[in-house]
Scaffold this active site. Structure first.
Site: not given
Length: 142
Positions: A67, A70
């Protein structure tokens, strides 16, 4: 008043007088620092122990290595740990490795921050945030 604090290294539950919390207490079992200004990576069993046995709030970053947002938020979460510990334990849960935790808390998007206190979720925020925003968000909910 004493607080129960779970060691991020050996998972032992320590009793720490609340007035000594800011004095960098060590674990009675493994003698590592109970707080080192870094989020702790939690697996399911460790997560449950920190959630149910620790008296301080637990801020969890549900994330995954693939991600982009993230990975972008990871340094900000580290910086927030330095500002929020020892009043709050910061932890990361990799939802790829701990799918049962992601399912248990109905994590629909990542990154998602979830703030827990006394064993229950008290706030949730999806999306990447900067360190200052994380700190303000946590303080607003405690």
């Amino acid at each position: 008043m004493s607080l129960h604090i779970v060691c991020p290294h050996c998972q032992a539950v320590n009793r720490v007088p609340s007035e000594r919390l800011s004095e960098s207490p060590d674990c009675g079992r493994c003698h590592h620092a109970l707080f080192d200004s870094h989020p702790v990576a939690l697996k399911t069993a460790d997560f449950d122990r920190h959630l149910s046995r620790s008296d301080i709030p637990l801020l969890v970053d549900f994330w995954a290595p693939w991600c982009g947002p993230c990975r972008m938020m990871a340094p900000a979460f580290e910086q927030a740990a330095a500002q929020l510990e020892p009043k709050v334990r910061l932890a990361k849960v990799n939802t790829d490795e701990e799918q049962a935790l992601g399912a248990r808390y109905a994590i629909r998007s990542i990154p998602t921050l979830a703030l827990f206190h006394q064993g229950r979720e008290i706030a949730r925020q999806a999306g990447a945030m900067g360190a200052g925003d994380i700190v303000r968000w946590v303080r607003a909910h405690l």
